[in-house]
Design a protein around this motif. Sequence first.
Motif, short mmCIF file in Angstrom:
data_model
loop_
_atom_site.label_atom_id
_atom_site.label_comp_id
_atom_site.label_asym_id
_atom_site.label_seq_id
_atom_site.Cartn_x
_atom_site.Cartn_y
_atom_site.Cartn_z
N ASP B 29 2.54 1.30 -25.96
CA ASP B 29 2.97 2.35 -25.03
C ASP B 29 2.22 2.20 -23.70
OD1 ASP B 29 4.43 4.49 -24.36
OD2 ASP B 29 3.35 5.94 -25.60
N LEU B 30 2.91 2.37 -22.60
CA LEU B 30 2.27 2.28 -21.28
C LEU B 30 1.99 3.68 -20.76
CD1 LEU B 30 4.68 -0.29 -19.54
CD2 LEU B 30 2.55 -0.79 -20.73
N PHE B 31 0.73 3.95 -20.44
CA PHE B 31 0.39 5.27 -19.89
C PHE B 31 0.41 5.27 -18.38
CE2 PHE B 31 -2.39 5.76 -23.87
CZ PHE B 31 -1.32 6.26 -24.59
N ALA B 32 -0.17 4.21 -17.82
CA ALA B 32 -0.26 4.14 -16.36
C ALA B 32 0.06 2.72 -15.95
CB ALA B 32 -1.67 4.49 -15.91
N LEU B 33 0.62 2.60 -14.76
CA LEU B 33 1.06 1.27 -14.34
C LEU B 33 1.07 1.19 -12.82
CD1 LEU B 33 2.66 -1.37 -15.41
CD2 LEU B 33 4.67 -0.13 -14.69
N THR B 34 0.53 0.08 -12.31
CA THR B 34 0.66 -0.15 -10.87
C THR B 34 0.70 -1.65 -10.63
OG1 THR B 34 -0.26 0.28 -8.69
CG2 THR B 34 -1.83 -0.15 -10.42
N THR B 38 1.18 -9.47 -3.39
CA THR B 38 0.99 -10.24 -2.17
C THR B 38 2.30 -11.00 -1.99
OG1 THR B 38 0.26 -12.29 -3.19
CG2 THR B 38 -1.41 -10.59 -2.88
N THR B 39 2.42 -11.74 -0.93
CA THR B 39 3.68 -12.48 -0.74
C THR B 39 3.83 -13.54 -1.82
OG1 THR B 39 2.44 -13.93 0.71
CG2 THR B 39 3.79 -12.25 1.76
N ASN B 40 2.71 -13.90 -2.42
CA ASN B 40 2.67 -15.04 -3.31
C ASN B 40 2.75 -14.67 -4.78
OD1 ASN B 40 0.90 -17.44 -4.55
ND2 ASN B 40 1.77 -18.05 -2.57
N PHE B 41 2.06 -13.59 -5.13
CA PHE B 41 1.98 -13.23 -6.55
C PHE B 41 1.72 -11.73 -6.67
CE2 PHE B 41 -2.21 -14.36 -5.04
CZ PHE B 41 -2.99 -13.29 -5.45
N GLY B 42 1.77 -11.24 -7.89
CA GLY B 42 1.47 -9.84 -8.14
C GLY B 42 0.46 -9.70 -9.27
N ILE B 43 -0.32 -8.62 -9.21
CA ILE B 43 -1.20 -8.32 -10.34
C ILE B 43 -0.75 -6.97 -10.89
CG2 ILE B 43 -3.56 -7.91 -11.10
CD1 ILE B 43 -4.47 -9.35 -8.52
N LEU B 44 -0.30 -6.99 -12.13
CA LEU B 44 0.09 -5.75 -12.75
C LEU B 44 -1.12 -5.16 -13.46
CD1 LEU B 44 3.16 -4.73 -14.56
CD2 LEU B 44 1.12 -4.85 -15.96
N ARG B 45 -1.40 -3.90 -13.20
CA ARG B 45 -2.53 -3.24 -13.86
C ARG B 45 -1.98 -2.08 -14.68
NH1 ARG B 45 -4.79 -2.78 -7.94
NH2 ARG B 45 -5.65 -4.88 -7.63
N THR B 46 -2.40 -2.01 -15.90
CA THR B 46 -1.82 -0.99 -16.76
C THR B 46 -2.85 -0.46 -17.76
OG1 THR B 46 -0.03 -0.53 -18.33
CG2 THR B 46 -0.90 -2.75 -18.34
N ILE B 47 -2.63 0.77 -18.17
CA ILE B 47 -3.43 1.33 -19.26
C ILE B 47 -2.46 1.60 -20.40
CG2 ILE B 47 -4.83 3.31 -19.99
CD1 ILE B 47 -5.83 3.40 -17.07
N VAL B 48 -2.77 1.03 -21.55
CA VAL B 48 -1.81 1.06 -22.64
C VAL B 48 -2.42 1.71 -23.88
CG1 VAL B 48 -0.63 -1.01 -21.81
CG2 VAL B 48 -2.52 -1.25 -23.42
#
Lengths: 433, 141
Positions: B29-34, B38-48
């Motif tokens: 389950d995902l509680f929080a997500l952001t 960048t133009t090149n890549f993304g970093i997904l940060r989540t609390i599960v």
Amino acid sequence: MIWNEACECMSRQDMEDLQSERLRKLVAYSYDNVTYYRKKMDEAGVKPEDIKSISDLSRLPFTVKDDLRDNYPYDAFAVPMRDIVRIHASSGTTGKPTVVGYTKADLETWAEVMARTFSAAGVREDSIVQVAYGYGLFTGGLGAHYGAEKLGASVIPISGGNTQKQIMLLQDFGSDAIACTPSYALYLAEVLGEMGIDPRKDLKLKYGIFGAEPWSHEMRAQIEEKLGIRATDIYGLSEIIGPGVATECELQDGLHIMEDHFLPEIINPETGEVLKEGQKGELVFTTLTKEGIPLIRYRTRDVTSLRYDKCGCGRTLVRMEKVMGRSDDMLIIRGVNVFPTQVESVLANMAEIEPHYLLVVDRKNNMDTLEIWVEMSEELFSDEVKKIEEVRQKIKDNIQSLLGLTADIKLVEPKTIERSMGKAKRVEDKRKL
Amino acid sequence: MIKQLSVFLENSKGRLSQMTRVLSEADVDLFALTIADTTNFGILRTIVSDDEKAAKVLKEHGYTVRLNDVIVVAVPDHPGGLSHVLDVLTDSDISIEYLYSFVNKPHESALIVFKVDDVEKAMNSLNEKNVPLLSRADLMR
């Protein structure tokens, strides 16, 4: 115009006699003065006296770029440093450059072959030549410079880059010839177009002397059309002398090799067997007159073929086809030699990086672009953008300082880069040459 | 202190949905997500709900992941609420690397995730000033 008729229009028999005589001297000279040649020849069981004419050439062992690297920086020189008056270098396979040294006589030879080159390209005593090759360790700038001076033209040593200034000088100084890489010539044409300058009306430019990277006939047609000039393909490599090894004449039908100085052969790159006239293979040179760093059967890795029929221009010098590719994985990007292994060495020296990478080379707006894909690893990954960007910048800086080239670093997800059985695919060249 | 899961994503179509599918199939389950992009890549940060399990299945699917400590603070939902929390951190000389907020039904307050340079010190300072910190159990309620 033919600069040196005696040398450029000799009969085949005279040329072969001259080459044989020079070869005998060169082999003895190299054997006596260069340790690694003596070793190589002893190992191959060949003595200088076994080489009587150019038909004995194939008995001699090959020289490769690694031989020069192994003798870095000066051990391949045949003369003491007091006789060396110039040093140039080109990028090597693993970070150390390939170093070449010239004696006074070598510089004379170089100016002579470049004077022939400029002359074949249309340059005359009253020409104004803008040398837009880089001046420095790279042989392009100074090689062109002294050749054009020897011919008696007026030389503008502007060096590479700085497009606005290049255009200003083209306009104000009335340059009628420009020496640069073909991709830069096309780029100049583009910028001139954007500035609303019509080269045919607003400039005096008539001749282009283009080399240091492979280019196609289509690209030539484009350059000639856009700039309203005659574009001449020239060939050379620093190990042999720099630019001036071969040049096209006004007929643009193959490049005449200055074979009284640089004796060419075509070999099968796999077996080393010498191929016949017209057969495609790897180009090999023996520097018949070089003193500083004589090279015997040096493998250029460039793929082409030779033809010995007399050219309509009057020259009898053997012609090579436009270079059609490489027998190794070297890339020429904006005139800079790039080996994938160099990029690998940069990455391998950075602990965070997986050695999975891909070089993507393209040509956008007529300029070569280099993108390096690097796979993300757990060591490199961070939850902070800043930290990842730092690593990306570090890769970029290290590549820049080793190759002198700006590369775009693209971080990709693990396993994105194709794993192939056997030799990994390290290069994707999208340029249409 | 709560573990946050970060995932490296290329900026390409469909990558996020593929990743969330992997997690949903593992019943995470995902509680929080952001996403930091960048133009090149993304970093997904989540609390599960289960970070160990999430990290394991994502790695099995070839993703580059990282677990690190963050703090989750319940900020009173009125003007000055966040400002007070930030003051506490500033006074204790703690740098914030980044933060993001999310909503979680059982709580009246706004929930904010902080990534700071010194997690222990930040928690102590916030505790002293009676700023409520949440645990994973609080989120799962």
